[in-house]
Design a protein around this motif. Structure first.
Motif, PDB file in Angstrom:
ATOM      1  N   ALA A  19       0.811  -1.218   0.000  1.00 44.43           N
ATOM      2  CA  ALA A  19       0.000   0.000   0.000  1.00 44.43           C
ATOM      3  C   ALA A  19       0.849   1.275   0.000  1.00 44.43           C
ATOM      4  CB  ALA A  19      -0.984  -0.030   1.165  1.00 44.43           C
ATOM      5  N   GLU A  59      -4.070   2.617  -4.898  1.00 44.74           N
ATOM      6  CA  GLU A  59      -4.330   1.517  -5.814  1.00 44.74           C
ATOM      7  C   GLU A  59      -3.462   1.732  -7.036  1.00 44.74           C
ATOM      8  OE1 GLU A  59      -7.903   1.588  -8.089  1.00 44.74           O
ATOM      9  OE2 GLU A  59      -8.407   3.621  -7.493  1.00 44.74           O
ATOM     10  N   GLU A  90      -4.858  -2.539   5.759  1.00 45.52           N
ATOM     11  CA  GLU A  90      -5.475  -1.507   6.602  1.00 45.52           C
ATOM     12  C   GLU A  90      -6.022  -2.090   7.900  1.00 45.52           C
ATOM     13  OE1 GLU A  90      -5.302   1.872   6.220  1.00 45.52           O
ATOM     14  OE2 GLU A  90      -3.856   1.235   4.719  1.00 45.52           O
ATOM     15  N   PHE A 110      -5.576   4.518   1.632  1.00 46.61           N
ATOM     16  CA  PHE A 110      -5.354   3.519   0.591  1.00 46.61           C
ATOM     17  C   PHE A 110      -4.629   4.112  -0.600  1.00 46.61           C
ATOM     18  CE2 PHE A 110      -7.911   4.304  -3.227  1.00 46.61           C
ATOM     19  CZ  PHE A 110      -8.440   5.523  -2.882  1.00 46.61           C
ATOM     20  N   SER A 124      -8.924   4.226   6.669  1.00 44.05           N
ATOM     21  CA  SER A 124      -8.339   3.495   5.551  1.00 44.05           C
ATOM     22  C   SER A 124      -7.581   4.513   4.708  1.00 44.05           C
ATOM     23  CB  SER A 124      -9.455   2.817   4.744  1.00 44.05           C
ATOM     24  OG  SER A 124      -8.974   2.346   3.523  1.00 44.05           O
ATOM     25  N   THR A 168      -5.984  -4.160   0.131  1.00 45.82           N
ATOM     26  CA  THR A 168      -6.147  -2.960   0.950  1.00 45.82           C
ATOM     27  C   THR A 168      -6.809  -3.298   2.279  1.00 45.82           C
ATOM     28  OG1 THR A 168      -6.316  -1.685  -1.073  1.00 45.82           O
ATOM     29  CG2 THR A 168      -7.118  -0.631   0.931  1.00 45.82           C
TER      30      THR A 168
END
Ligand code: FES
Ligand code: FES
Lengths: 169, 807
Positions: B345, B466, B382, B464, B462, B378
């Motif tokens: 991440a 991607e 997380e 995150f 969270s 994720t």
């Protein structure tokens, strides 16, 4: 059997099989493909139309049961090229993405606003509970319905005022 | 005329697409009817694993209106095997995947016979007259049981239920250290097992396909995300010359990865239309869609995280089991691999190892569903960050800050070897905390804990990122994917100055027509209204890689920009000729070439007309401004964001209510804020649904028990809160628009935010995990120290069990 119904202002008389659903009749016989089918259990609301002024899931009604009824679909809402305020509000508030749920959502929203012209967020959310949307997360749909309520209100109030004035004369 | 035209990019344009959709003037595949069109219906196996002992179709064949009744044996010679485009390892096991089962069925819902009739009602009636004898075989459903030594086999011929083992090890790859050493030396080691339940994409438009064999080309309309890939795959699978096939994706009602597929139904409709010489249509029912359109997720994650006592992570080890279902579909085995590079991440993790065992079971195939591999990754990291914080008694945000890549450290090469070009996690987090009132809610949480309130408050984080914009072709090549990741676009300059843009992206709700029009309007200096976007038909858009993986804007729209550059380059030469100057003397802005230092100029529309007339062009210049471009990205793009969720958990009933949800996403430059916000909303709804509501549940026979919208709990408007969404903007440095992609962000980020919030609300009661979906029963069981049934059997208890949502 023979059924007659007025759909979006046009009268149609047809032979239908007893098992034909209203939504099938609308789509397949009358070419009203604006109304769509999203499920086979009456849960999604994509097929919602108005029958005699009230929203109905047209997959949950037989064509035969609509004999003698007046039906409005998404295709019959705009008048003289002008969108219905709820249609306009859906556009303005980006209340649709793929648009598959949209016809049913709009028909249900109109019904909801007829019952409650000034709904709060919770009322809108509960009023649309039977209409599923997979794209929008509903937030903009709720916004659109409340926006439409405001748009409809001045018109409605103006109408009432006119009536009062007329009555006073 | 002033030269300052307000740019289109960045404007909240209302969508062009809406006009038809809000009036019912739509072209869903099922709306299309052709003269002489026939209807196909499919008989599906009720058994999840059985040998087909006998099929008797004789009665069905004689029924009214029935033109054909066909079984797998009848088609065995011509149906080929449904394609899988991603052989993740050289020795990957890939069983034959017939469109119509020939002698054995491997999941409930698999097609065993088809009827083609004059009407769909007659086709349905004839299905009921077909008699099939099944000899039951042992059903394999549980992944852990499936890989045991004595487990019955899904495919006898493979000799195993394992599809493949795929490993990435940072020490072996030279991108990081040894994770075993890191764990051995870890001051803190956290081990967890998480389950990513099986989900159903549940696009609202059921899939439909229509094939017309009466022209020179077979024309296939399909509710698909991938008309271009479908055309090639039909050709390769059936041995039909590619140029004899035209595929059209008309209006498509959502996909979310669920229509990123080459389906048995598409093949069958094609084969039957060819056989009968008449157009054949098939539209699935919702029940068929739920049972047989591919599912998503379904992984078991075993995770080990090592850290120092100050919260610095030293290593991460990931062991996955991923359920393929009974066969491999288009991208099935690669989905968990798409997550492999995302477990680290936004964090600087020095040592990492990922291994995934793909497993066959007697269930419908899994494949792409919004996020595809990355939501699972994720979620894992997380959740672990929260667990680490709890172990060290630190604020979970503090632990994240200690480990994340600081904004001045970009570009940053991760332990997976990916280079994150840009990002600013601090900025997004600061904004989110402020909008959320992080400190205020933490205070309230403490008060409620101290008071011992029945309803406890939890805060879930969270942060995150991607990888999206699938994908640089060389990376796909290195992963043995069967194709490239480029996209194609073309621009046609019409004589009247209007513009047609052809894109290989294939929208199904995203609003490409609007966004591409905005981009082209800026690039060429033409009005937004003067741009028409053509897509989804291999005849007009002859080349493309279609829409999935948040790739349309970051790859597809960049191809559009490149094509526009070429148009301008061609026009420049002609403008110089028309204006009798050198090309270098020309400026281009607002759709006009002007001769520097003069007021002489020519609009792009004038040039288009001059080119059309072609009376006076420079020597050797072809009379056309039309241009094409194929863009292959150099790198992925890395959107990120900070999502914060506050939940109220009723400790007496287990009921969860989302009190507040704030997200600040950084998706780079934004073309249309309205569309971006809509994508985020929809993504959040799907991610939250995984956390709270949805699960595909099978009984012990392998029958899907959540096979309708009455049992599979798609959230309604009443089940979801309003979200607070905002953005920060760190432009991507790897594409000329600075865009990053947004389609999957909300889904990827939100699931762990919600689960973290629920666990956070009751952690002081001894809870450190609750399996998804976090139904009231599971939450209650966790609080009261009971083990909830982990088979998922109690999820999906009918509409009555939806309880979360709006207060
Ligand atoms: S089609 Fe789903 S409720 Fe009518
Ligand atoms: S807009 Fe796609 S389902 Fe509602």
């Amino acid at each position: 059997m023979r059924v007659t119904m007025v759909v979006d202002g046009v009268s149609y008389t047809d032979e239908v099989e007893p098992r034909t659903l209203l939504v099938q009749h609308l789509r397949e016989k009358l070419g009203k493909t604006g109304t769509v089918v999203g499920c086979d259990t009456g849960n999604c609301g994509a097929c919602t139309v108005h029958v005699d002024g009230h929203s109905v899931k047209s997959c949950s009604m037989l064509a035969a049961q609509a004999d003698g009824c007046e039906i409005t679909t998404i295709e019959g809402l705009a008048r003289d090229g002008k969108l219905h305020p709820v249609q306009q509000a859906f556009h303005d508030n980006h209340a649709l993405q793929c648009g598959f749920c949209t016809p049913g959502m709009i028909m249900q929203a109109i019904d909801l606003l007829a019952d409650d012209p000034d709904p709060d967020e919770r009322t809108v959310r509960h009023g649309l509970e039977g209409n599923l949307c997979r794209c929008t997360g509903y937030q903009n749909i709720v916004r659109a319905v409340q926006d439409a309520a405001h748009r409809l209100k001045p018109a409605a109030e103006a109408d009432r005022e006119r009536e009062t004035v007329a009555g006073g004369e | 005329m002033t030269a300052t035209v307000e740019p289109e990019v960045g404007k909240s344009r209302r969508r062009k697409e809406d006009a038809r959709l809000i009036t019912g003037r739509t072209r869903w595949t099922d709306n299309i009817a052709l003269p002489g069109m026939l209807h196909m219906a499919i008989l599906r196996s009720p058994a999840a694993h059985a040998r087909i002992a006998a099929i008797d179709t004789s009665a069905a064949k004689g029924m009214s209106g029935v033109l054909a009744v066909v079984t797998g044996a009848d088609l065995a010679e011509e149906q080929g095997s449904l394609p899988c485009a991603w052989a993740i390892t050289p020795d990957m096991k890939n069983p034959p995947h017939p469109a119509l089962a020939v002698d054995t069925v491997h999941y409930a819902g698999e097609a065993v016979a088809v009827v083609v009739a004059r009407s769909s009602a007659e086709a349905q009636d004839a299905l009921e007259a077909i008699d099939v004898d099944y000899d039951d075989l042992p059903v394999v459903l549980d992944m852990e049981a499936a890989i045991a030594d004595d487990a019955p086999l899904v495919h006898e011929s493979l000799g195993t239920n394992k599809n493949a083992l795929w490993v990435f090890d940072s020490a072996e790859a030279g991108t990081g250290g040894s994770v075993d050493e890191a764990i051995a030396a870890g001051e803190v080691v956290i081990e967890r097992k998480y389950r990513q339940q099986r989900l159903i994409p549940a696009f609202m438009e059921p899939r439909s396909v229509l094939c017309d064999p009466t022209g020179e080309q077979f024309t296939l309309w399909s509710a698909t995300q991938i008309p271009h890939i479908l055309r090639l795959m039909l050709a390769l699978t059936l041995g039909v010359p590619e140029h004899k096939i035209r595929v059209i994706a008309p209006d498509v009602g959502g996909g979310f990865g669920g229509k990123l597929q080459v389906t048995p139904e598409e093949l069958l409709v094609f084969l039957l239309a060819r056989r009968l010489g008449k157009p054949v249509k098939y539209t699935e029912t919702r029940s068929e869609a739920m049972a047989t359109a591919h599912h998503g997720r379904d992984q078991i994650q075993r995770l080990t995280l090592s850290a120092r006592r100050d919260g610095t992570i030293t290593g991460l080890k990931v062991d996955l089991l991923a359920d393929m279902g009974a066969y491999l579909s288009l991208v099935t085995p690669g989905i968990p691999i798409l997550g492999a590079f995302m477990y680290n991440a936004i964090y600087k993790i020095p040592a990492y190892r990922f291994s995934c065992t793909n497993v066959f079971t007697n269930k419908v195939m899994t494949d792409a569903y919004r996020g595809a591999g990355r939501p699972e990754a994720t979620f894992a990291i997380e959740r672990l960050m929260d667990e680490l914080a709890a172990e060290l008694e630190l604020d979970p945000m503090e632990v994240r800050e200690r480990n994340w890549i600081r904004h001045e450290e970009f570009p940053f090469t991760t332990v997976c070897g990916l280079t994150y070009d840009s990002g600013n996690y601090e900025a997004a987090t600061d904004k989110a905390k402020e909008l959320f009132d992080y400190d205020g809610l933490r205070r309230e949480q403490l008060e409620r804990r101290e008071r011992g309130d029945a309803v406890q408050l939890g805060v879930g984080i969270s942060t995150f990122t991607e990888m999206c914009g699938l994908a640089p072709s060389r990376v796909l090549g290195s992963l043995s994917y069967g194709a490239g990741g480029w996209e194609h676009a073309a621009i046609r300059m019409l004589p009247s100055g209007k513009v047609e843009v052809v894109t290989g992206s294939s929208p199904h709700g995203q609003g490409h027509e609007t966004a591409w029009s905005q981009i082209v309007a800026d690039q060429l200096g033409v009005p937004f209204e003067d741009v028409e976007v053509l897509h989804g038909d291999t005849q007009s858009s002859h080349k493309g890689m279609d829409t999935y993986g948040s790739r349309s804007l970051t790859v597809g729209a960049i191809a559009v920009v490149k094509a526009a550059d070429k148009v301008i380059a061609k026009a420049r030469r002609i403008a110089a000729h028309m204006l009798e100057c050198g090309e270098d003397d020309l400026d281009f802005a607002g759709g006009r070439f002007t001769v520097r230092g003069t007021d002489k100029g020519a609009g792009i529309g004038d040039i288009a007309l001059a080119v059309f007339a072609a009376h006076d062009l420079p020597d050797g210049v072809e009379p056309s401004l039309d241009s094409e471009a194929t863009f292959d990205p150099e790198n992925f793009s890395f959107p990120h964001g900070t999502h914060l969720c506050a939940t109220e958990v009723d400790t007496e009933t287990g009921r969860v209510t989302i009190r507040k949800y704030v997200c600040v996403d950084d998706v780079g430059k934004v073309v249309n804020p309205l569309i971006v916000e809509g994508q985020v909303h929809g993504g959040l709804a799907q991610g939250i649904a995984q956390a709270l509501f949805e699960e595909a549940v099978h009984d012990e026979n392998g029958t899907l028990t959540t096979g309708t919208f009455a049992d599979y709990l798609l959230p309604s408007a009443a089940d979801l809160p309003s979200f607070v969404t905002d953005r920060t903007e760190t432009p991507s440095t790897t594409n000329p628009l600075g865009v990053k992609g947004v389609g999957e962000a909300g889904t990827i980020a939100s699931t762990p935010a919600v689960v973290n919030a629920i666990v956070d609300a009751v952690r002081h009661l001894g809870v450190d995990d609750i399996e998804m979906p976090c139904t009231p029963f599971r939450v209650w069981s966790a609080i009261h120290g009971r083990t909830a049934d982990t088979s998922g059997g109690q999820a999906g208890g009918g509409l009555g069990s939806i309880q979360g949502g709006l207060q």
